[in-house]
Design an enzyme around this catalytic site. Structure first.
Site, PDB file in Angstrom:
ATOM      1  CG  ASP A 111      41.931  70.062  28.031  1.00  0.00           C
ATOM      2  OD1 ASP A 111      42.415  71.207  27.559  1.00  0.00           O
ATOM      3  OD2 ASP A 111      40.395  70.126  28.132  1.00  0.00           O
ATOM      4  CG  HIS A 126      42.361  73.553  38.553  1.00  0.00           C
ATOM      5  ND1 HIS A 126      40.865  73.768  37.894  1.00  0.00           N
ATOM      6  CD2 HIS A 126      41.947  74.147  39.573  1.00  0.00           C
ATOM      7  CE1 HIS A 126      40.155  74.108  38.789  1.00  0.00           C
ATOM      8  NE2 HIS A 126      40.840  74.722  39.908  1.00  0.00           N
ATOM      9  CB  CYS A 134      60.115  65.987  41.846  1.00  0.00           C
ATOM     10  SG  CYS A 134      60.929  65.621  43.283  1.00  0.00           S
ATOM     11  CB  CYS A 156      62.291  62.697  41.332  1.00  0.00           C
ATOM     12  SG  CYS A 156      63.257  63.995  40.631  1.00  0.00           S
ATOM     13  CB  CYS A 159      65.579  63.510  44.937  1.00  0.00           C
ATOM     14  SG  CYS A 159      63.715  64.179  44.651  1.00  0.00           S
ATOM     15  N   GLY A 194      31.453  77.659  28.982  1.00  0.00           N
ATOM     16  CA  GLY A 194      31.509  76.136  29.406  1.00  0.00           C
ATOM     17  C   GLY A 194      31.651  76.040  31.025  1.00  0.00           C
ATOM     18  CB  THR A 195      33.142  77.484  33.562  1.00  0.00           C
ATOM     19  OG1 THR A 195      33.324  77.399  34.909  1.00  0.00           O
ATOM     20  CG2 THR A 195      33.453  78.663  33.177  1.00  0.00           C
ATOM     21  CD  GLU A 222      24.884  72.828  30.010  1.00  0.00           C
ATOM     22  OE1 GLU A 222      25.281  73.951  30.029  1.00  0.00           O
ATOM     23  OE2 GLU A 222      25.467  71.863  30.270  1.00  0.00           O
TER      24      GLU A 222
HETATM   25 ZN   LIG Z   1      63.193  65.212  42.999  1.00  0.00          ZN
END
Ligand SMILES: [Zn+2]
Length: 253
Positions: A111, A126, A134, A156, A159, A194-195, A222
């Site tokens: 985020d 991630h 692309c 793209c 391409c 937080g994980t 928690e």
């Molecule tokens: Zn491309």
């Protein structure tokens, strides 16, 4: 292990002293730190994964075979993320870095809220939801939020391949793993925030730090510990409150 509850100033001061004395402090963050910014954990009841099953929408095979379907998920995700702002927990980590007490952040979130809060050293395991990539020519372009309202798929400019948000899908390699392992190799204290750190590669980091003689703090809403590795201090409660309180205690010395 010592549990630090809200308002326990003695325990907080002790925790802050341990943090200040640590040579290299690194934070590992997950969905829980962004809940206070209005971004629900995708895995929580009603979260995105309960509406879009990961197997049907979020694998790299789905993107290759049916990009339109993958884009249904990306649009829903984009609508959740657009306009969201860092909360006091993000800002507390940026402040720790500014105080010279935090070397960097490894996040499972896409985020961009750590960067928005002012943190400068952020590993995004991630990927991020702010760019499109692309897969053919590897160009990377900023996302236009209007795309979330559209039904067409962007292609793209170089391409003509369908563009994919720069987030790691199931079946794709996570990002920066070697750099992350090098970064935590000499880590004296890992703040796990937080994980539950149950998903690879985040899952391996607490025990890696522990093996190298480092300490662990766990900070989560928690009241039950999630880490399977032994934790030194558990800051129990909403991270938007516990992290600013910890930073404040670090300032007082
Ligand atoms: Zn491309």
């Amino acid at each position: 292990m010592r549990t630090v509850r809200r308002g326990d100033q003695a325990a907080l001061a002790e925790t802050a002293a341990v943090l200040r004395a640590a040579g290299k402090v690194v934070a590992l963050t997950g969905a829980g730190i962004s809940v206070g910014s209005g971004i629900p954990d995708f895995r929580s009841p009603g979260g995105l994964w309960t509406v879009f099953s990961p197997e049907q929408y979020a694998t790299i095979e789905v993107f290759h075979n049916d990009p339109a379907k993958a884009w249904e998920l990306f649009r829903a995700l984009g609508k959740v993320l657009v306009g969201k702002e860092p909360n006091p927990a993000h800002r507390a980590l940026a402040e720790l870095e500014a105080l010279g007490l935090l070397a960097g952040i490894i996040t499972q979130n896409i985020d961009n809220l750590h960067q928005q809060a002012g943190s400068s050293r952020v590993f995004e395991i991630h990927g991020d939801h702010q760019h499109l990539q692309c897969l053919h020519c590897h160009s990377l372009v900023p996302v236009d939020p209007h795309l979330y309202q559209s039904t067409t798929i962007p292609h793209c400019a170089h391409c003509a391949t369908p563009l994919k948000p720069n987030v790691v899908l199931f079946g794709e390699a996570v990002r920066d793993l070697e750099a992350i392992h090098a970064f935590v190799a000499d880590c004296d204290l890992l703040l796990v925030i937080g994980t539950s750190a149950q998903v690879y590669p985040a899952a391996g980091l607490p025990s890696l730090v522990r093996q190298n003689g480092g300490r662990l703090f766990e900070c989560k809403r928690e009241s039950v510990l999630a880490l399977s590795t032994r934790v030194d201090y558990f800051l129990s409660g909403a991270v938007e409150q516990t992290l600013p309180a910890l930073v404040e205690a670090c300032r007082k010395r």
